[in-house]
Write a protein that holds these residues in place. Structure first.
Motif, mmCIF file in Angstrom:
data_model
loop_
_atom_site.group_PDB
_atom_site.id
_atom_site.type_symbol
_atom_site.label_atom_id
_atom_site.label_comp_id
_atom_site.label_asym_id
_atom_site.label_seq_id
_atom_site.Cartn_x
_atom_site.Cartn_y
_atom_site.Cartn_z
ATOM 1 N N LYS A 81 -41.607 4.194 -4.281
ATOM 2 C CA LYS A 81 -40.662 3.126 -4.608
ATOM 3 C C LYS A 81 -39.326 3.515 -4.002
ATOM 4 N N ALA A 82 -38.839 2.689 -3.083
ATOM 5 C CA ALA A 82 -37.573 2.963 -2.408
ATOM 6 C C ALA A 82 -36.418 2.874 -3.396
ATOM 7 N N GLY A 83 -35.439 3.754 -3.237
ATOM 8 C CA GLY A 83 -34.243 3.737 -4.072
ATOM 9 C C GLY A 83 -33.286 2.642 -3.629
ATOM 10 N N LYS A 84 -32.333 2.336 -4.470
ATOM 11 C CA LYS A 84 -31.379 1.261 -4.203
ATOM 12 C C LYS A 84 -30.611 1.506 -2.900
ATOM 13 N N GLU A 85 -30.145 2.728 -2.708
ATOM 14 C CA GLU A 85 -29.369 3.063 -1.506
ATOM 15 C C GLU A 85 -30.195 2.859 -0.237
ATOM 16 N N LEU A 86 -31.452 3.277 -0.239
ATOM 17 C CA LEU A 86 -32.326 3.099 0.914
ATOM 18 C C LEU A 86 -32.598 1.623 1.169
ATOM 19 N N ARG A 87 -32.882 0.856 0.111
ATOM 20 C CA ARG A 87 -33.133 -0.579 0.268
ATOM 21 C C ARG A 87 -31.926 -1.283 0.873
ATOM 22 N N GLU A 88 -30.734 -0.954 0.383
ATOM 23 C CA GLU A 88 -29.517 -1.579 0.908
ATOM 24 C C GLU A 88 -29.275 -1.198 2.362
ATOM 25 N N ARG A 89 -29.502 0.045 2.698
ATOM 26 C CA ARG A 89 -29.287 0.500 4.082
ATOM 27 C C ARG A 89 -30.262 -0.174 5.046
ATOM 28 N N VAL A 90 -31.520 -0.269 4.639
ATOM 29 C CA VAL A 90 -32.526 -0.930 5.479
ATOM 30 C C VAL A 90 -32.181 -2.408 5.637
ATOM 31 N N ASP A 91 -31.750 -3.031 4.543
ATOM 32 C CA ASP A 91 -31.397 -4.445 4.573
ATOM 33 C C ASP A 91 -30.238 -4.696 5.532
ATOM 34 N N LEU A 92 -29.213 -3.846 5.486
ATOM 35 C CA LEU A 92 -28.044 -4.000 6.367
ATOM 36 C C LEU A 92 -28.420 -3.808 7.830
#
Length: 96
Positions: A81-92
């Motif tokens: 399960k990806a962490g919030k920081e990783l999800r946000e970075r990938v999204d950006l």
């Protein structure tokens, strides 16, 4: 990215590390993670994500070739399960 690409990037980023040392570091980390999961422990890497085990109960499946019924035993499967920081970075980075 493959394991060998990770080793190459690590050795490239840290010139004081020779390739063999980078390979040993990556192998040691991955072995420790696999051992922890095999023991049923949860792994959490802040800012990256977490690895856990999901239980899959026994079930009756079908052999796709013959169509006959097959019993599939219970098992535990690794889950990331990806962490919030990783999800946000990938999204950006995918928006660019």
């Amino acid at each position: 990215m493959t394991k060998s690409e990770l080793i190459a990037r690590l050795a490239e980023r840290y010139p004081q590390l020779i390739s063999k040392d980078a390979e040993l570091a990556v192998k040691t980390i991955l072995d420790a993670m696999a051992t922890s999961l095999a023991r049923g422990q949860r792994i959490e890497i802040r800012g990256f994500g977490s690895f856990d085990l999901n239980y899959r109960p026994p079930r009756v499946g079908r052999n796709p070739k013959s169509g006959s019924r097959v019993t599939v035993p219970e098992k535990f499967v690794p889950h990331f399960k990806a962490g919030k920081e990783l999800r946000e970075r990938v999204d950006l980075e995918t928006e660019s």
